[in-house]
Motif scaffolding. Structure first.
Motif, mmCIF file in Angstrom:
data_model
loop_
_atom_site.group_PDB
_atom_site.id
_atom_site.type_symbol
_atom_site.label_atom_id
_atom_site.label_comp_id
_atom_site.label_asym_id
_atom_site.label_seq_id
_atom_site.Cartn_x
_atom_site.Cartn_y
_atom_site.Cartn_z
ATOM 1 N N GLU A 129 8.872 -3.974 -10.279
ATOM 2 C CA GLU A 129 7.406 -3.929 -10.428
ATOM 3 C C GLU A 129 6.735 -3.800 -9.069
ATOM 4 O O GLU A 129 7.070 -4.503 -8.120
ATOM 5 C CB GLU A 129 6.929 -5.200 -11.123
ATOM 6 N N ALA A 130 5.789 -2.862 -8.970
ATOM 7 C CA ALA A 130 5.010 -2.714 -7.741
ATOM 8 C C ALA A 130 4.023 -3.870 -7.627
ATOM 9 O O ALA A 130 3.567 -4.436 -8.631
ATOM 10 C CB ALA A 130 4.275 -1.382 -7.735
ATOM 11 N N VAL A 131 3.666 -4.236 -6.398
ATOM 12 C CA VAL A 131 2.740 -5.348 -6.183
ATOM 13 C C VAL A 131 1.622 -4.919 -5.238
ATOM 14 O O VAL A 131 1.800 -4.022 -4.417
ATOM 15 C CB VAL A 131 3.453 -6.595 -5.606
ATOM 16 N N SER A 132 0.484 -5.562 -5.375
ATOM 17 C CA SER A 132 -0.642 -5.360 -4.467
ATOM 18 C C SER A 132 -0.753 -6.571 -3.551
ATOM 19 O O SER A 132 -0.688 -7.715 -4.014
ATOM 20 C CB SER A 132 -1.947 -5.181 -5.246
ATOM 21 N N SER A 159 11.106 -3.192 -3.948
ATOM 22 C CA SER A 159 9.710 -3.516 -4.270
ATOM 23 C C SER A 159 8.772 -2.654 -3.436
ATOM 24 O O SER A 159 8.918 -2.592 -2.210
ATOM 25 C CB SER A 159 9.410 -4.994 -3.980
ATOM 26 N N LEU A 160 7.815 -2.015 -4.096
ATOM 27 C CA LEU A 160 6.761 -1.278 -3.403
ATOM 28 C C LEU A 160 5.554 -2.187 -3.266
ATOM 29 O O LEU A 160 5.011 -2.667 -4.264
ATOM 30 C CB LEU A 160 6.389 -0.012 -4.169
ATOM 31 N N LEU A 161 5.140 -2.425 -2.023
ATOM 32 C CA LEU A 161 3.967 -3.249 -1.757
ATOM 33 C C LEU A 161 2.801 -2.338 -1.383
ATOM 34 O O LEU A 161 2.842 -1.640 -0.366
ATOM 35 C CB LEU A 161 4.238 -4.236 -0.613
ATOM 36 N N LEU A 162 1.784 -2.337 -2.218
ATOM 37 C CA LEU A 162 0.572 -1.554 -1.982
ATOM 38 C C LEU A 162 -0.411 -2.451 -1.241
ATOM 39 O O LEU A 162 -0.870 -3.454 -1.778
ATOM 40 C CB LEU A 162 -0.019 -1.076 -3.308
ATOM 41 N N VAL A 190 0.948 -2.276 7.910
ATOM 42 C CA VAL A 190 2.267 -2.807 7.582
ATOM 43 C C VAL A 190 2.479 -4.136 8.297
ATOM 44 O O VAL A 190 3.007 -5.096 7.715
ATOM 45 C CB VAL A 190 3.376 -1.804 7.972
ATOM 46 N N ARG A 191 2.061 -4.202 9.531
ATOM 47 C CA ARG A 191 2.260 -5.431 10.307
ATOM 48 C C ARG A 191 1.539 -6.611 9.662
ATOM 49 O O ARG A 191 2.076 -7.724 9.601
ATOM 50 C CB ARG A 191 1.768 -5.226 11.742
ATOM 51 N N PRO A 244 -4.316 4.457 9.064
ATOM 52 C CA PRO A 244 -3.985 4.280 7.652
ATOM 53 C C PRO A 244 -3.738 5.648 6.993
ATOM 54 O O PRO A 244 -4.021 6.683 7.608
ATOM 55 C CB PRO A 244 -5.247 3.615 7.090
ATOM 56 N N LEU A 245 -3.200 5.592 5.766
ATOM 57 C CA LEU A 245 -2.941 4.448 4.911
ATOM 58 C C LEU A 245 -1.489 4.010 5.048
ATOM 59 O O LEU A 245 -0.601 4.840 5.261
ATOM 60 C CB LEU A 245 -3.225 4.809 3.441
ATOM 61 N N HIS A 246 -1.225 2.702 4.865
ATOM 62 C CA HIS A 246 0.117 2.174 4.998
ATOM 63 C C HIS A 246 0.626 1.624 3.664
ATOM 64 O O HIS A 246 -0.168 1.254 2.795
ATOM 65 C CB HIS A 246 0.138 1.025 6.006
ATOM 66 N N SER A 247 1.944 1.556 3.526
ATOM 67 C CA SER A 247 2.604 0.875 2.412
ATOM 68 C C SER A 247 3.904 0.293 2.932
ATOM 69 O O SER A 247 4.371 0.635 4.025
ATOM 70 C CB SER A 247 2.882 1.828 1.233
#
Length: 307
Positions: A129-132, A159-162, A190-191, A244-247
């Protein structure tokens, strides 16, 4: 008809031919401008599309779009969406409201971070599941997204972190006065995302997520300046990814094929070099070369995946 038209990830040229044909015949064109942003100003879209484009801010899309939906009963209206129309729940809600009013709808898909994240070398079907990840404040540090990271990790899934963006955030005092004053746009890096993940991880020693966890940070996916950096969370916290944009991708169990694909795209640069922003470092990253392997420890792996 109400059209939801995906614009892709980069600039005005990423719209599909089908989407362009639709936009050029629409009587009204709106650009949803708070769930994500393009890398070009609205004027560039208007020049190519041949139509005026009205920027639709959050309050308009969430609270004041009903008159637009009513006009779509008899007119052709397009709502432009950065990425893919189904990439955010906001657009699903617009479609649901249109359906409830009996308005015909049509969706034109495009690339989004949800599928383009495959550029970092790991396989899409091995994501959980992707997360914000929202911006923390001194008094608000939600940890619910970390629960999902733990669940994905327990299954060996990536995991994809948006990461959060704030394009039109009013100040609290101005809201109290009833006359909103908006803060400058903010885009989580990202940092910052790594820092927040590690802050929560420090309170959960048995989570399996920590400074030595492997991850891939990405920036400006789909653009010519796209960059991916592979390393541990501790290492990525020291890397400046630029604009940006970062993920962020937190890696689960890597298959042999995934390791090989990541290896093909790797550019190895020291953290000190990666931190620098300027022509010399960027030229070095773009030079065609092949790394001998995944170098962790005191180094991070930089990969340009759109060559």
């Amino acid at each position: 008809m109400l059209y939801l038209v995906g614009l892709g990830l980069n600039d005005e040229h990423d719209i599909s031919l089908r989407g362009l044909e639709i936009v050029r015949r629409c009587e009204e064109v709106y650009l949803e401008a708070y769930t994500s942003v393009l890398t070009v100003p609205v004027a560039r879209l208007e020049a190519l599309y041949g139509r005026p484009v009205t920027v639709a801010e959050r309050d308009f899309v969430e609270s004041a779009i009903e008159p637009v939906l009513e006009r779509a009963r008899t007119a052709e209206i397009a709502l432009l969406v950065v990425g893919d129309p189904f990439g955010a729940t906001t657009h699903c809600d617009v479609l649901a409201r249109a359906k409830a009013l009996g308005v015909q709808t049509r969706v034109v898909h495009n690339a989004s971070i949800m599928n383009a994240i495959g550029c970092c070398g790991v396989q899409l079907y091995r994501f959980g599941e992707a997360v914000s990840v929202p911006f923390f404040t001194d008094s608000w540090k939600p940890a619910s997204f970390f629960d999902k990271l733990e669940a994905n990790a327990s299954l060996g899934l990536h995991s994809l972190l948006l990461v959060d963006i704030k394009t039109r955030e009013p100040t609290l005092p101005s809201l109290a006065r009833g006359r909103p004053v908006y803060l400058p746009p903010r885009f989580m890096t990202v940092r910052q995302a790594v820092g927040q993940v590690l802050e929560i991880a420090a309170t959960r020693p048995g989570s399996g997520v920590g400074a030595t966890s492997r991850a891939i940070g990405v920036a400006r996916v789909g653009t010519e300046s796209q960059v991916c950096v592979h390393g541990t969370l501790g290492e990525l916290r020291s890397v400046d990814f630029g604009p940006p944009l970062h993920s962020l991708v937190l890696l689960g169990a890597m298959t042999e094929v995934e390791e090989q694909i990541v290896d093909v795209y790797v550019r190895t640069v020291s953290v000190t070099e990666a931190r620098a922003q300027g022509g010399e470092t960027r030229r070095k990253l773009l030079e065609p070369s092949r790394a001998s392997g995944l170098a962790l420890g005191a180094r991070a792996d930089i990969c340009m995946c759109n060559e």
